[in-house]
Scaffold this motif. Structure first.
Motif, PDB file in Angstrom:
ATOM      1  N   PRO A  14      44.082  38.553  38.245  1.00 14.57           N
ATOM      2  CA  PRO A  14      45.097  37.367  38.752  1.00 14.57           C
ATOM      3  C   PRO A  14      44.562  36.055  38.735  1.00 14.57           C
ATOM      4  CG  PRO A  14      44.142  38.590  40.283  1.00 14.57           C
ATOM      5  CD  PRO A  14      43.528  39.219  39.404  1.00 14.57           C
ATOM      6  N   TYR A  15      43.556  35.714  38.485  1.00 14.66           N
ATOM      7  CA  TYR A  15      42.916  33.674  38.395  1.00 14.66           C
ATOM      8  C   TYR A  15      42.127  34.176  37.166  1.00 14.66           C
ATOM      9  CZ  TYR A  15      40.252  37.594  41.269  1.00 14.66           C
ATOM     10  OH  TYR A  15      38.827  38.627  40.834  1.00 14.66           O
ATOM     11  N   GLY A  16      41.450  33.155  37.360  1.00 12.79           N
ATOM     12  CA  GLY A  16      40.931  32.582  36.060  1.00 12.79           C
ATOM     13  C   GLY A  16      38.692  33.845  36.078  1.00 12.79           C
ATOM     14  N   TYR A  17      38.398  33.488  34.812  1.00 17.72           N
ATOM     15  CA  TYR A  17      36.635  34.021  35.121  1.00 17.72           C
ATOM     16  C   TYR A  17      36.263  33.033  36.162  1.00 17.72           C
ATOM     17  CZ  TYR A  17      37.902  37.813  32.096  1.00 17.72           C
ATOM     18  OH  TYR A  17      38.240  38.590  31.445  1.00 17.72           O
ATOM     19  N   MET A  29      31.765  37.359  36.254  1.00 15.09           N
ATOM     20  CA  MET A  29      32.909  37.529  36.819  1.00 15.09           C
ATOM     21  C   MET A  29      33.254  38.105  35.172  1.00 15.09           C
ATOM     22  SD  MET A  29      34.212  37.884  39.263  1.00 15.09           S
ATOM     23  CE  MET A  29      35.909  37.920  39.034  1.00 15.09           C
ATOM     24  N   TRP A  30      33.244  37.690  34.387  1.00 15.07           N
ATOM     25  CA  TRP A  30      33.528  38.172  32.697  1.00 15.07           C
ATOM     26  C   TRP A  30      32.769  39.612  32.234  1.00 15.07           C
ATOM     27  CZ3 TRP A  30      30.673  38.230  28.853  1.00 15.07           C
ATOM     28  CH2 TRP A  30      31.637  38.504  27.256  1.00 15.07           C
ATOM     29  N   LEU A  31      31.272  39.407  32.566  1.00 11.69           N
ATOM     30  CA  LEU A  31      30.692  39.955  32.337  1.00 11.69           C
ATOM     31  C   LEU A  31      31.392  41.953  32.838  1.00 11.69           C
ATOM     32  CD1 LEU A  31      27.164  39.122  31.846  1.00 11.69           C
ATOM     33  CD2 LEU A  31      28.023  40.069  30.476  1.00 11.69           C
ATOM     34  N   HIS A  32      31.486  41.379  34.368  1.00 10.15           N
ATOM     35  CA  HIS A  32      31.928  42.337  35.170  1.00 10.15           C
ATOM     36  C   HIS A  32      33.954  42.395  34.958  1.00 10.15           C
ATOM     37  CE1 HIS A  32      31.469  43.574  39.474  1.00 10.15           C
ATOM     38  NE2 HIS A  32      31.625  44.545  38.985  1.00 10.15           N
ATOM     39  N   HIS A  33      34.328  42.021  34.220  1.00 12.98           N
ATOM     40  CA  HIS A  33      35.916  42.603  33.986  1.00 12.98           C
ATOM     41  C   HIS A  33      36.401  42.900  32.943  1.00 12.98           C
ATOM     42  CE1 HIS A  33      39.375  41.703  32.132  1.00 12.98           C
ATOM     43  NE2 HIS A  33      40.689  41.696  33.824  1.00 12.98           N
ATOM     44  N   SER A  34      35.419  42.246  31.671  1.00 18.27           N
ATOM     45  CA  SER A  34      35.786  42.311  29.983  1.00 18.27           C
ATOM     46  C   SER A  34      34.211  43.307  30.198  1.00 18.27           C
ATOM     47  CB  SER A  34      35.868  40.777  29.438  1.00 18.27           C
ATOM     48  OG  SER A  34      34.623  40.709  29.253  1.00 18.27           O
ATOM     49  N   ARG A  35      33.919  43.526  30.342  1.00 19.10           N
ATOM     50  CA  ARG A  35      32.530  44.339  29.907  1.00 19.10           C
ATOM     51  C   ARG A  35      32.223  44.985  31.034  1.00 19.10           C
ATOM     52  NH1 ARG A  35      28.482  42.440  26.448  1.00 19.10           N
ATOM     53  NH2 ARG A  35      29.972  40.281  25.055  1.00 19.10           N
ATOM     54  N   HIS A  87      37.092  49.190  40.708  1.00 20.54           N
ATOM     55  CA  HIS A  87      37.198  47.373  40.445  1.00 20.54           C
ATOM     56  C   HIS A  87      38.185  47.295  40.281  1.00 20.54           C
ATOM     57  CE1 HIS A  87      33.137  48.781  38.089  1.00 20.54           C
ATOM     58  NE2 HIS A  87      32.519  47.663  38.767  1.00 20.54           N
ATOM     59  N   ARG A  88      39.255  47.349  39.891  1.00 20.30           N
ATOM     60  CA  ARG A  88      40.878  46.667  40.264  1.00 20.30           C
ATOM     61  C   ARG A  88      40.792  46.812  41.349  1.00 20.30           C
ATOM     62  NH1 ARG A  88      45.188  49.887  36.719  1.00 20.30           N
ATOM     63  NH2 ARG A  88      44.078  48.627  34.612  1.00 20.30           N
ATOM     64  N   PHE A  89      40.267  47.254  42.393  1.00 18.84           N
ATOM     65  CA  PHE A  89      41.233  47.405  44.109  1.00 18.84           C
ATOM     66  C   PHE A  89      40.302  46.277  43.977  1.00 18.84           C
ATOM     67  CE2 PHE A  89      41.096  48.303  47.675  1.00 18.84           C
ATOM     68  CZ  PHE A  89      42.449  48.585  48.426  1.00 18.84           C
ATOM     69  N   PHE A  90      38.724  45.397  44.014  1.00 17.20           N
ATOM     70  CA  PHE A  90      37.756  44.334  44.218  1.00 17.20           C
ATOM     71  C   PHE A  90      38.334  43.257  43.545  1.00 17.20           C
ATOM     72  CE2 PHE A  90      33.926  42.478  42.724  1.00 17.20           C
ATOM     73  CZ  PHE A  90      33.642  42.334  44.030  1.00 17.20           C
ATOM     74  N   PHE A  91      38.798  43.305  42.536  1.00 19.59           N
ATOM     75  CA  PHE A  91      38.783  41.835  41.874  1.00 19.59           C
ATOM     76  C   PHE A  91      40.290  41.539  42.783  1.00 19.59           C
ATOM     77  CE2 PHE A  91      36.897  43.837  37.933  1.00 19.59           C
ATOM     78  CZ  PHE A  91      35.406  42.693  38.548  1.00 19.59           C
ATOM     79  N   HIS A 170      25.013  44.217  39.286  1.00 20.29           N
ATOM     80  CA  HIS A 170      25.781  43.345  38.249  1.00 20.29           C
ATOM     81  C   HIS A 170      26.972  42.190  38.738  1.00 20.29           C
ATOM     82  CE1 HIS A 170      28.451  46.930  38.261  1.00 20.29           C
ATOM     83  NE2 HIS A 170      28.824  46.104  38.326  1.00 20.29           N
ATOM     84  N   ALA A 171      27.320  42.723  39.993  1.00 25.78           N
ATOM     85  CA  ALA A 171      27.925  41.807  40.306  1.00 25.78           C
ATOM     86  C   ALA A 171      27.550  40.922  41.002  1.00 25.78           C
ATOM     87  CB  ALA A 171      28.760  42.654  42.194  1.00 25.78           C
ATOM     88  N   TYR A 172      26.788  40.616  41.389  1.00 21.73           N
ATOM     89  CA  TYR A 172      26.395  39.470  41.848  1.00 21.73           C
ATOM     90  C   TYR A 172      24.625  38.769  40.838  1.00 21.73           C
ATOM     91  CZ  TYR A 172      23.462  42.313  44.659  1.00 21.73           C
ATOM     92  OH  TYR A 172      22.392  43.116  44.905  1.00 21.73           O
ATOM     93  N   TYR A 173      23.990  39.459  40.554  1.00 23.37           N
ATOM     94  CA  TYR A 173      23.003  39.598  39.769  1.00 23.37           C
ATOM     95  C   TYR A 173      21.966  38.196  39.484  1.00 23.37           C
ATOM     96  CZ  TYR A 173      17.706  40.500  39.935  1.00 23.37           C
ATOM     97  OH  TYR A 173      16.181  40.133  39.640  1.00 23.37           O
ATOM     98  N   LEU A 174      22.806  37.445  38.350  1.00 20.48           N
ATOM     99  CA  LEU A 174      23.384  35.873  38.319  1.00 20.48           C
ATOM    100  C   LEU A 174      22.790  34.721  38.687  1.00 20.48           C
ATOM    101  CD1 LEU A 174      25.455  36.730  34.580  1.00 20.48           C
ATOM    102  CD2 LEU A 174      23.022  37.078  34.657  1.00 20.48           C
TER     103      LEU A 174
END
Ligand code: MN
Length: 217
Positions: A14-17, A29-35, A87-91, A170-174
């Motif tokens: 519901p918002y941009g990456y 955000m991109w990796l987490h959602h799209s991968r 993941h949906r709940f988190f996003f 993967h939610a924060y390491y980068l």
């Protein structure tokens, strides 16, 4: 409801990456959602394709009722549907810049249970330092903090999940490297308290109570 059952699709955030910057970075955000989330959706669809009797089950029914199924199938459903649900709940529980708690019933309950948001943050952070997900839930008559391992979800009778934080690396390491505590502090800045309030008062991921299917034999 759109996308309620099989085949599930990876609906856009519901918002941009890049919208949660500077607290959570665009690539994460991109990796987490799209991968990561896409993977769970693909695996869940594959599983449901092979088990057509489950194709009418909603996501919440799948994560809430997997234990009715034969053990091997139930475990697979728990992992794959849980990965999609969590993941949906988190996003959905985040928003650019955060949405404030306000002074409604949830704020009152947080005061009553944790002595205010600072007290809540302390307890939530402690939980989030342990395993894969930390959750704020409404359980029977009050707020509780829960943790779940793997892709388990606290979707149970008498429990309404309100917020979760994904603390898999993967939610924060980068951005935060191995400093999970800094990531948790940043997550506090982007919480969508409006979503949490809606989940409390109406139930369900988006504030609509799911139907529970008849027990299958
Ligand atoms: Mn994740």
């Amino acid at each position: 409801m759109k996308n309620r059952c099989y085949p599930f699709i990876n609906t856009p955030l519901p918002y941009g990456y890049n919208a949660l910057k500077p607290f959570i970075d665009e690539k994460t955000m991109w990796l987490h959602h799209s991968r990561h989330l896409q993977n769970y959706i693909d695996n869940l669809n594959k599983l449901l394709k092979e088990n057509p009797e489950l194709q009418s089950w909603s996501l919440e029914e799948l994560v809430g009722c997997y234990s009715w199924l034969p053990r091997t199938l139930g475990t697979a459903v728990r992992n794959q549907a849980g990965g999609v649900y969590n993941h949906r709940f988190f996003f959905e529980g985040m928003a650019p810049g955060g949405i404030s708690l306000g002074d409604g019933v949830l704020a009152q309950e947080i005061n009553r249970t944790f002595g205010g948001t600072e007290g809540w943050k302390e307890r939530m952070k402690e939980a989030a330092m342990s395993v894969g997900y930390a959750w704020l839930v409404w359980e029977k008559n009050g707020l509780e903090i829960r943790t779940t391992a793997n892709q388990d979800s606290p979707v149970e009778p008498d429990v309404r999940p309100l917020l979760n934080i994904d603390v898999w690396e993967h939610a924060y390491y980068l951005k935060h490297y191995n400093v999970r505590a800094a990531y948790i502090e940043d997550w506090f800045q982007v919480i969508n308290w409006h979503a949490a309030q809606r989940r409390l008062t109406c139930g369900g991921m988006m504030g609509c109570t799911p139907k529970i299917p008849e027990r299958i034999s």
